[in-house]
Design an enzyme around this catalytic site. Structure first.
Site, short mmCIF file in Angstrom:
data_model
loop_
_atom_site.label_atom_id
_atom_site.label_comp_id
_atom_site.label_asym_id
_atom_site.label_seq_id
_atom_site.Cartn_x
_atom_site.Cartn_y
_atom_site.Cartn_z
N GLU A 162 35.50 -9.42 46.19
CA GLU A 162 34.24 -9.97 45.49
C GLU A 162 33.42 -10.01 46.92
O GLU A 162 32.15 -10.28 46.07
CB GLU A 162 33.95 -9.89 44.32
CG GLU A 162 34.96 -9.56 43.23
CD GLU A 162 34.37 -8.95 42.23
OE1 GLU A 162 33.44 -8.32 42.40
OE2 GLU A 162 35.47 -7.70 41.68
N HIS A 230 32.07 -15.07 38.81
CA HIS A 230 31.61 -15.07 41.09
C HIS A 230 32.02 -16.81 40.36
O HIS A 230 31.07 -17.52 39.79
CB HIS A 230 30.70 -14.72 41.56
CG HIS A 230 30.75 -12.71 41.13
ND1 HIS A 230 30.21 -12.22 40.84
CD2 HIS A 230 32.13 -12.33 41.80
CE1 HIS A 230 30.96 -11.18 40.93
NE2 HIS A 230 31.99 -11.24 41.44
N CYS A 347 23.02 -13.85 43.91
CA CYS A 347 23.80 -12.25 43.61
C CYS A 347 22.65 -11.13 44.45
O CYS A 347 23.52 -10.77 44.89
CB CYS A 347 23.75 -12.36 42.71
SG CYS A 347 24.81 -13.00 41.67
O1 SUG Z 1 29.99 -7.29 39.28
N1 SUG Z 1 26.92 -6.98 36.73
C1 SUG Z 1 27.41 -7.55 38.30
C2 SUG Z 1 26.60 -8.72 38.90
C3 SUG Z 1 27.11 -9.50 39.52
C4 SUG Z 1 26.37 -10.76 40.38
N2 SUG Z 1 26.08 -11.06 41.59
C5 SUG Z 1 27.22 -12.11 41.98
N3 SUG Z 1 27.20 -12.76 40.97
N4 SUG Z 1 27.29 -12.85 43.14
C6 SUG Z 1 28.68 -7.84 37.99
O2 SUG Z 1 29.52 -8.05 37.51
C7 SUG Z 1 26.96 -5.42 35.31
C8 SUG Z 1 26.34 -3.62 35.43
C9 SUG Z 1 26.52 -3.02 33.50
O3 SUG Z 1 26.82 -4.30 32.86
O4 SUG Z 1 25.73 -2.21 33.42
C10 SUG Z 1 27.41 -5.84 36.81
O5 SUG Z 1 28.06 -5.17 37.38
#
Ligand code: SUG
Length: 416
Positions: A162, A230, A347
């Protein structure tokens, strides 16, 4: 050559919506089915970039990927009858969270003296696994200068990766040799562990890192269980500072000792659970912050406004600012639309340490380009998306046209 840390923020795409696609991401699950506001979301992102451009003098960005993804819909045998999650996946604007775009090892850390980037395969979640081919194209364009950059394809899909969200770098200054810390999760819990240890080890080898300057640490299973999908939800590093929650790592003392063995100057700023519970840290995203060194040498923390509104979190921040610690100021920013999908200020950015002159200038922000972004987003990004709108002809046409218009305005039609 001046090596500088550049934050490449993901511009929030016109299809931004809440589909509850990420198991283990509490914000995403709890906003499932809500109306989304792509225009506001993208403008919030541009405002954050403007603030950091002013503070740091440099800021980059990456563009939204093509949505809806018809090729994915075809592979899912899309006919309109599938489960809502499959219906929504090809529409996801999740590439906005560029901390998951790639893992970056700056030139001073690598054997060949180039900055290495490995695009993240994001295999754990279907809607995210579609990102890498288009992200790779974009990275290859932005960092096409082969004298200074090496851009790698994804690690084999057996190993979930990731990207930078599970990677931290400690160093005396961004341009000096650093110690890279890779944080992985062990599977078997209630929620998926999205970063596989072998993915991290493979990347460290592929980037040509010195094994003595790499540390591999297990994330606390309790943190994953509590919604830290994460590591960057519970800790962040900048230069010699590790800002972390007490419960971030499986073996807290062992983790600090391992980092200190490779990087003796380490300064840990730890928030104890007695001051801010793990749950409150995850709800407010205190650690999903941008820990920045200003040109003056002062370190500041850019946090989501949710932190300002939490008694325990803001109380701790005030105490920290009053103390003589390395983090001198805490600055709240409004990224609520992204937060509701589990994405905070950290993020939304990918850190790349390099000489800005070696980056394709089309990916670098200045005031005039920020004006362009605001005006195109204001004119063409949908104001609101309700879950039932996905796949409607009107919305499909408008999100495709909005993205293409912006790419045209930025002279980036190569990405269409
Ligand atoms: O991968 N949310 C992302 C958020 C990513 C955050 N990134 C870091 N922590 N670096 C994920 O979970 C939600 C999309 C939705 O539910 O429509 C989403 O993909």
């Amino acid at each position: 050559m001046t090596l500088t840390e550049i934050n490449f923020d993901g511009i929030v795409g016109p299809s931004h919506n809440y589909a509850g696609l990420s198991l283990g991401n509490i914000a995403s699950a709890s906003h499932k089915g809500d109306p989304s506001y792509p225009r506001d979301a993208a403008l919030q992102g541009v405002a954050k970039m403007r603030g950091n451009l002013e503070r740091l003098g440099v800021q980059g960005f990456l563009l939204p990927l093509p949505r809806p993804n018809h090729a994915l819909a075809e592979r899912l045998a899309y006919d309109g009858t599938e489960a809502p999650a499959l219906r929504a996946a090809p529409w996801s604007a999740s590439s906005m969270w560029t901390a998951n775009a790639a893992t970056v090892s700056p030139a001073p850390d690598t054997k060949d003296g180039k900055c290495h980037l490995t695009v993240a395969n994001l295999v754990t979640m279907l809607h995210r696994a579609q990102e890498w081919p288009d992200t790779l194209r974009q990275l290859e364009l932005a960092f096409s200068d082969a004298a200074h950059f090496a851009v790698h394809g994804p690690v084999p899909v057996t190993f979930g990766d990731e990207g930078a969200a599970n990677h931290m770098r400690l160093c005396e200054g961004h341009g000096s040799e650093g110690v890279e810390v890779f944080v992985y999760g062990r599977p078997g819990g209630r929620f998926p562990a999205r970063q596989h240890e072998q993915a991290s080890r493979l990347i460290a080898r592929a980037h040509g890192l010195d094994p003595d300057k790499c540390v591999f640490i297990e994330q606390n299973p309790a943190a994953i269980e509590a919604g830290a999908f994460h590591n960057d939800v519970v800790s962040v590093a900048n230069e010699r500072v590790l800002f972390t929650h007490e419960e971030a790592f499986a073996d807290r003392e062992g983790a600090y000792d391992a980092i200190r063995a490779a990087f003796p100057a380490l300064e840990v700023v730890e928030v104890p659970s007695s001051a801010v519970s793990l749950g409150e840290a995850i709800r407010t995203y205190l650690f999903n912050a941008q820990l920045l060194t200003l040109p003056s040498g002062e370190m500041v923390l850019i946090v989501p406004t949710e932190c300002r509104e939490s008694e325990s979190v803001w109380g701790w921040c005030e105490q920290m600012m009053a103390s003589n610690g390395p983090i001198r100021e805490v600055i709240p920013v409004d990224v609520r639309q992204s937060m509701a999908n589990g994405g905070g200020p950290a993020c939304l950015r990918l850190r790349v340490v390099c000489d800005p002159a070696t980056v394709d200038p089309r990916f670098l922000l200045d005031e005039a380009k920020a004006d362009t972004l605001e005006s195109f987003i204001g004119d063409t990004w949908p104001e609101q998306i309700d879950p039932g709108d996905l796949w409607s002809e009107t919305l499909t046409k408008s999100v495709v046209a909005a993205r293409e218009a912006l790419l045209g305005a930025l002279d980036l039609r190569d990405l269409i």
